[in-house]
Design a protein around this motif. Structure first.
Motif, PDB file in Angstrom:
ATOM      1  N   ARG A 173      19.785   8.892  15.532  1.00 30.73           N
ATOM      2  CA  ARG A 173      18.145   9.045  15.929  1.00 30.73           C
ATOM      3  C   ARG A 173      17.580   8.307  16.193  1.00 30.73           C
TER       4      ARG A 173
ATOM      5  N   ASN B 108       7.827  15.128  14.583  1.00 28.45           N
ATOM      6  CA  ASN B 108       8.360  15.719  14.311  1.00 28.45           C
ATOM      7  C   ASN B 108       8.994  16.974  13.240  1.00 28.45           C
TER       8      ASN B 108
ATOM      9  N   GLN C 102      18.105  15.976   2.005  1.00 35.84           N
ATOM     10  CA  GLN C 102      18.551  14.541   3.104  1.00 35.84           C
ATOM     11  C   GLN C 102      19.173  15.840   3.330  1.00 35.84           C
TER      12      GLN C 102
ATOM     13  N   LEU D 120      22.258   8.025  11.561  1.00 33.91           N
ATOM     14  CA  LEU D 120      21.445   7.230  12.361  1.00 33.91           C
ATOM     15  C   LEU D 120      21.266   6.925  13.593  1.00 33.91           C
TER      16      LEU D 120
ATOM     17  N   CYS E 203      21.728  16.020   7.706  1.00 32.33           N
ATOM     18  CA  CYS E 203      22.186  15.478   9.191  1.00 32.33           C
ATOM     19  C   CYS E 203      23.314  15.509   9.567  1.00 32.33           C
TER      20      CYS E 203
ATOM     21  N   TYR F  27      16.913   5.344  13.313  1.00 28.26           N
ATOM     22  CA  TYR F  27      16.331   5.915  12.078  1.00 28.26           C
ATOM     23  C   TYR F  27      16.855   4.610  11.796  1.00 28.26           C
TER      24      TYR F  27
ATOM     25  N   ASP G 181      18.377   2.717   7.598  1.00 25.17           N
ATOM     26  CA  ASP G 181      19.028   3.144   6.561  1.00 25.17           C
ATOM     27  C   ASP G 181      18.509   2.417   5.603  1.00 25.17           C
TER      28      ASP G 181
END
Length: 262
Positions: free
Chosen positions: A117, A207, A166, A114, A168, A119, A121
């Motif tokens: 990037r 993206n 997900q 997070l 990451c 982003y 949460d």
């Protein structure tokens, strides 16, 4: 299946745009059919204190939403020599598959992801990390560098369908290119499990363009699964350029405009 609409907002004076998300509640035996018709379980676009959603959670009813999703037809993916070379390029990198994993470790990687990037949460309650909710089977692919966990991906399997929930990684060593390697590993695993389609979730803006790079790519246009990669890429880039509601309204007219022959 129960179908719901929230008529949240609209602009009809200077343009015509109506924001009215569709959501639904499906019986468990309908889950795979829901995926096949462009539905996904929502985990992040509603407020957890909303009375209706709290009632659904109390009844253990998952709320689904309709969107442009994308998927890969698994049997069209072939692991080629260049893929294997990429997997072997980094001898310090290793991969393993689990049915469950230490949530605290996953969350540490997620928080680094997070931050890198930029982003927000979306999973503060860690719900998506705890247990499968599309089916009874969950697979967690964990990547290690020098035996330290640095990345993970989560897939739920229901019938002959899988949902990539997900992915990451911590980006400590960006040269590894874990995102690309992960897709190879995911697809090989799904082939071994006899999965027909792997669903990639909501697919908007630039993206999401890279999702179309893989064999067997399809996207849900609201009526059917399309194989038109060029149109998908065009839509994604146009969405990123849109900055105002007028821009979004213009995209609606472009979407329904007759296509010119080329």
């Amino acid at each position: 299946m129960k179908l719901f609409f929230d008529h949240i907002a609209g602009k009809t004076e200077s343009c015509e745009i109506i924001y009215s998300p569709a959501c639904a509640i499906f019986e468990t035996y309908e889950y795979e059919a829901a995926l096949e018709n462009g539905w996904s379980i929502t985990t992040n676009w509603y407020h957890n204190e909303n009375e209706w959603f709290l009632e659904c959670l109390a009844r253990k009813e998952m709320v689904w939403y309709q969107s442009r999703t994308s998927r890969l037809k698994v049997d069209e993916f072939k692991l080629k020599s260049r893929h294997r070379k990429r997997l072997k390029k980094f001898p310090s990198l290793s991969v393993d598959v689990f049915k469950s994993y230490d949530i605290d470790v996953l969350m540490q990687i997620y928080q680094k992801y997070l931050k890198h990037r930029g982003y927000v949460d979306m999973y503060g309650d860690m719900h998506p990390f705890k247990k499968p909710y599309y089916g009874d089977e969950r697979y967690i692919i964990v990547f290690y560098e020098d035996k330290e966990p640095i990345a993970f991906s989560i897939q739920d399997v229901v019938g002959r369908s899988a949902v990539a929930l997900q992915f990451c990684w911590d980006y400590v060593n960006p040269t590894l290119g874990i995102g690309t390697i992960n897709k190879y590993v995911q697809l090989e695993l799904m082939k071994e499990l006899g999965v027909e389609f792997m669903y990639l979730g909501t697919s908007y803006e630039s993206n999401s363009v890279k999702k179309a790079d893989y064999p067997g790519f399809q996207w849900w246009n609201g009526r059917m699964w399309s194989n038109d990669r060029d149109e998908y890429v065009r839509l994604c880039h146009e969405e990123t350029k849109a900055k105002t509601l007028i821009d979004v309204s213009d995209l609606q007219f472009q979407y329904f405009a007759p296509r010119k022959n080329t």
